[in-house]
Design a protein around this motif. Structure first.
Motif, PDB file in Angstrom:
ATOM      1  N   PHE A 121       0.832  -1.201   0.000  1.00  0.00           N
ATOM      2  CA  PHE A 121       0.000   0.000   0.000  1.00  0.00           C
ATOM      3  C   PHE A 121       0.870   1.257   0.000  1.00  0.00           C
ATOM      4  CE2 PHE A 121      -2.515   3.248   2.324  1.00  0.00           C
ATOM      5  CZ  PHE A 121      -3.512   3.418   1.376  1.00  0.00           C
ATOM      6  N   CYS A 122       1.972   1.237   0.752  1.00  0.00           N
ATOM      7  CA  CYS A 122       2.902   2.369   0.735  1.00  0.00           C
ATOM      8  C   CYS A 122       3.454   2.582  -0.671  1.00  0.00           C
ATOM      9  CB  CYS A 122       4.033   2.142   1.723  1.00  0.00           C
ATOM     10  SG  CYS A 122       3.554   2.304   3.457  1.00  0.00           S
ATOM     11  N   ASP A 123       3.782   1.486  -1.364  1.00  0.00           N
ATOM     12  CA  ASP A 123       4.253   1.599  -2.742  1.00  0.00           C
ATOM     13  C   ASP A 123       3.193   2.243  -3.630  1.00  0.00           C
ATOM     14  OD1 ASP A 123       6.651   0.433  -2.073  1.00  0.00           O
ATOM     15  OD2 ASP A 123       6.153  -1.544  -2.866  1.00  0.00           O
ATOM     16  N   ALA A 124       1.943   1.820  -3.451  1.00  0.00           N
ATOM     17  CA  ALA A 124       0.860   2.391  -4.252  1.00  0.00           C
ATOM     18  C   ALA A 124       0.739   3.892  -3.996  1.00  0.00           C
ATOM     19  CB  ALA A 124      -0.453   1.680  -3.945  1.00  0.00           C
ATOM     20  N   LEU A 125       0.876   4.287  -2.739  1.00  0.00           N
ATOM     21  CA  LEU A 125       0.844   5.706  -2.397  1.00  0.00           C
ATOM     22  C   LEU A 125       2.058   6.451  -2.935  1.00  0.00           C
ATOM     23  CD1 LEU A 125      -0.272   5.746   1.365  1.00  0.00           C
ATOM     24  CD2 LEU A 125      -1.502   6.785  -0.534  1.00  0.00           C
ATOM     25  N   GLY A 126       3.174   5.738  -3.063  1.00  0.00           N
ATOM     26  CA  GLY A 126       4.424   6.360  -3.476  1.00  0.00           C
ATOM     27  C   GLY A 126       5.295   6.791  -2.319  1.00  0.00           C
ATOM     28  N   GLU A 481      -3.751  -2.201  -8.273  1.00  0.00           N
ATOM     29  CA  GLU A 481      -2.676  -2.689  -7.411  1.00  0.00           C
ATOM     30  C   GLU A 481      -3.211  -3.620  -6.325  1.00  0.00           C
ATOM     31  OE1 GLU A 481      -3.315   0.384  -8.174  1.00  0.00           O
ATOM     32  OE2 GLU A 481      -1.548   1.345  -9.033  1.00  0.00           O
ATOM     33  N   PHE A 482      -4.491  -3.480  -5.997  1.00  0.00           N
ATOM     34  CA  PHE A 482      -5.141  -4.324  -4.995  1.00  0.00           C
ATOM     35  C   PHE A 482      -6.402  -4.931  -5.605  1.00  0.00           C
ATOM     36  CE2 PHE A 482      -2.358  -1.844  -2.374  1.00  0.00           C
ATOM     37  CZ  PHE A 482      -2.067  -2.638  -1.266  1.00  0.00           C
ATOM     38  N   PRO A 483      -6.232  -5.925  -6.475  1.00  0.00           N
ATOM     39  CA  PRO A 483      -7.374  -6.472  -7.216  1.00  0.00           C
ATOM     40  C   PRO A 483      -8.254  -7.424  -6.402  1.00  0.00           C
ATOM     41  CG  PRO A 483      -5.376  -7.643  -7.816  1.00  0.00           C
ATOM     42  CD  PRO A 483      -4.955  -6.532  -6.891  1.00  0.00           C
TER      43      PRO A 483
END
Length: 685
Positions: A121-126, A481-483
């Protein structure tokens, strides 16, 4: 219409040990719990087990999202809570960049599925800012082992002849019936026990040798034991010649630590140091159970490096009854290329980050530097997931100052924690009886994954932490990213990386061995170091600017290193020892447990109590350079003279971390000195 009673095989995670539970449920209500027969490892039936019903149905539980406005909380809907949270995160990310966001989660989620979900999730946020207590809990053991062996070496008790409980007290930290009986069986079978602890704990009462040590001097003791073992030729020459690098250099280093000098540093009698060294070296095989007491000092890394070298030169590695390698599970949930900024602490602690990432898909950021980043304005928003940072982080005053500076805080927890009181939005968390969760168990000789299965539906609008992340990701536009639609699908994705499925775990509630028991692998394939050998002398440490040999540096605050401070604060203070009734700051709201441990305590030796006019049961004021607290005195000869121990995790003016220093930290891991600083005590009677 009333339902028939049904059985759900699940896992207790009140302390993270993962004991199996047969949960009996009727009409969506927990009826009773019994130990799961399939679980052959731990077996539950500890004091916390007896409070399972209290936990599930506590009136203190949150069941509705809350919003704080002008320091007062009002109920809101789940939609409103998520809308506020997603809008604020998006606003702050747009204004300050993704690196201004951080997610912090608590000890209860260590080695669960959240260890991989949150970094994704941190990666998705950047954002690179994934923060835990790892830099002062467990990981400080792991990184020195990685440097020395290429693997973390955990104790194995099969056919052992001697166990060194070094800052470890399993009768408190793992007090289930089966675990306790295992310790007793070892002792009754003739296994020698050496205990290193400033306190006379229950395990110390069973010891053949109890080394009462001044907190923070473990490295000196280990170097002294190495000195004796090498000087007396008690090391394993064949293993040293074939499998180690730098033995001659190590021998020269430890020659600087003769028993007399080590006795002066550690406050342990010289004859006991010699006796313990000989007992460990001549008992084959022997295991060292290196616990939390060795961590949380300003010299942790090199102290545990020295203990690693003790294991190595006696050939007590990679074999039953000694220390065997156990590495993280091969799970990777990261999104490469999504994060462009460096994480908090990556520049300050590059070796720590490098070694963590070498063996896993993640490197946990340091809490001490999180506070710095908030106070400097770099971090603007934080999501706390089951994390009580107010009570568990060093130097609470600075922590509170940082929380008050943030633009936005979201918190998810079972109850209104001290940290949640600072949040703008609070989400009510489901208990482990109400959620699906994976539990990774590192058993020394093997790795196992077990599963907490939902037994009852959560009350109100409670949500599991994994479903919280899923819903937050979906609402923020990260569905690609979270399917996964729910936590069951997500857990299945993780389990496939270990070679199993949720269906398998339902059919095999005892768990799945993703890393079966193996011995001798390192001797066959070589150690996972640069040289392929055990590196007593580390070129890697040298390249990063550290001493390539284990060394001893006095704790940053001590009677020796800060004599002026010691005149005003003459007692060595240690905190953080576990209790069988609580886990850090958790569960004091449960009446069954609180009744058995009702008061925050400071343990003080009778001679010190007399010197400072303190009687047993007195309310006392404890002061340090950081602040002062009030706790109840427990006068006992179980704590060594000149040292006091304070139980941590209590709120308000009994919070021991109002006293602990957050700086300086260990130079490799960045962990602060919870367990070795200075204080004074006076009675308030």
């Amino acid at each position: 219409m009333s339902q028939e009673e049904r059985l759900v095989k699940t896992i207790c995670v009140m302390c993270g040990k993962g004991c199996g539970i047969d949960a009996y449920v009727k009409d969506n209500r927990l009826v009773r719990c019994e130990p799961m027969p399939e679980d052959k490892r731990l077996g539950g039936l500890c004091p916390k087990w007896e409070a399972l019903w209290d936990l599930q149905y506590s009136p203190a539980r949150l069941t509705q999202p809350l919003r704080r406005v002008n320091k007062a909380f009002t109920r809101i809907t789940r939609d409103e809570a998520f809308n506020i949270t997603t809008a604020k995160l998006a606003e702050i990310k747009e204004k300050y960049g993704p690196q201004s966001l951080a997610i912090v989660f608590g000890q209860v989620f260590t080695l669960t599925d959240m260890m991989w979900i949150i970094p994704r999730f941190c990666d998705a946020l950047g954002t690179p800012n994934f923060v835990t207590n790892g830099n002062y809990c467990y990981i400080p053991h792991v990184v020195p082992d990685y440097i020395t062996f290429g693997h973390h070496m955990a104790p194995n008790y099969n056919d052992t002849k001697c166990v060194v409980f070094w800052g470890s007290n399993p009768l408190e930290s793992n007090p289930s019936i089966k675990a306790t009986n295992k310790i007793k069986e070892l002792k009754n079978s003739g296994v020698k026990f050496i205990v290193v602890d400033p306190r006379k704990t229950d395990i110390a009462r069973m010891a053949d040798i109890h080394l009462q040590i001044r907190p923070g001097t473990d490295g000196a003791l280990a170097l002294g034991m190495l000195n004796i073992i090498i000087a007396e030729g008690l090391y394993d020459r064949d293993f040293v010649d074939k499998w180690t690098l730098g033995f001659d250099k190590l021998a020269r280093r430890v020659a600087e630590y003769p028993p007399k000098k080590v006795a002066e540093i550690t406050w342990i009698p010289e004859n006991l140091i010699i006796e313990a060294s000989r007992m460990y070296a001549t008992s084959k095989p022997a295991a060292i159970d290196c616990g939390g007491g060795c961590e949380r000092h300003t010299n942790t890394h090199q102290s545990i490096r020295a203990i690693s070298c003790l294991k190595a030169i006696t050939d007590n590695v990679d074999k039953p009854g000694a220390s065997v390698y156990t590495d993280p599970p091969p799970i990777n949930m990261r999104l490469p290329g999504r994060v462009t900024e460096k994480a908090i602490g990556q520049d300050e602690f590059p070796l720590y980050f490098s070694e963590c990432l070498r063996k896993s898909d993640q490197a946990q950021n340091t809490e001490a530097l999180l506070i710095d980043a908030i106070l400097s304005g770099k971090i603007k928003a934080v999501i706390f997931i089951g994390k009580e940072i107010v009570l568990e982080n060093a130097n609470t005053t600075r922590t509170i100052e940082a929380l008050n500076k943030l633009d936005f805080i979201a918190d998810i927890d079972i109850v209104m924690s001290e940290t949640a009181k600072f949040a703008d939005v609070v989400f009510p968390a489901a208990t482990f009886f109400e959620s699906n969760r994976l539990q990774i168990l590192m058993l020394g000789e093997s790795g196992m994954v077990t599963m907490t299965r939902k037994a009852v539906e959560p009350p109100g609008e409670c949500i599991s932490e994994s479903n919280f992340i899923l819903e937050l990701a979906h609402r923020m536009g990260y569905k690609e990213e979270f399917p996964w639609e729910d936590d069951a699908e997500l857990l299945d994705h993780i389990l496939r990386q270990l070679g199993t499925t949720t269906d398998y775990l339902k059919q095999h509630p005892e768990g799945y061995l993703w890393h079966p028991q193996e011995f001798g692998t390192c001797r066959k394939n070589g150690f996972d170091t640069e040289s392929g050998k055990v590196e007593l002398y580390s070129e890697k440490l040298k390249r990063y600017g550290f001493d390539p040999l284990p060394n001893y540096v006095e704790p940053a605050e001590s009677p020796i290193s800060t004599p002026d401070t010691a005149r005003e604060y003459p007692l060595v203070m240690t905190t953080g020892a576990k209790s069988k009734f609580y886990v850090h700051s958790q569960y004091r709201y449960l009446p069954r447990l609180r009744a058995q441990f009702p008061d925050p305590l400071i343990e003080i030796n009778p001679q010190d109590a007399q010197k400072y006019s303190v009687a047993d049961g007195d309310l006392v004021e404890v002061e340090s350079l950081r602040g002062r607290i009030k706790v109840k005195a427990a006068v006992t000869s179980d704590i060594m003279k000149g040292v006091v121990h304070i139980y941590h995790g209590w709120p308000g003016d009994s919070n021991t971390n109002l006293l602990t220093p957050d700086k300086p930290t260990d130079p490799v891991s960045g962990g602060p000195a919870f367990r070795s600083s200075l204080c004074s005590v006076k009675s308030l009677k």
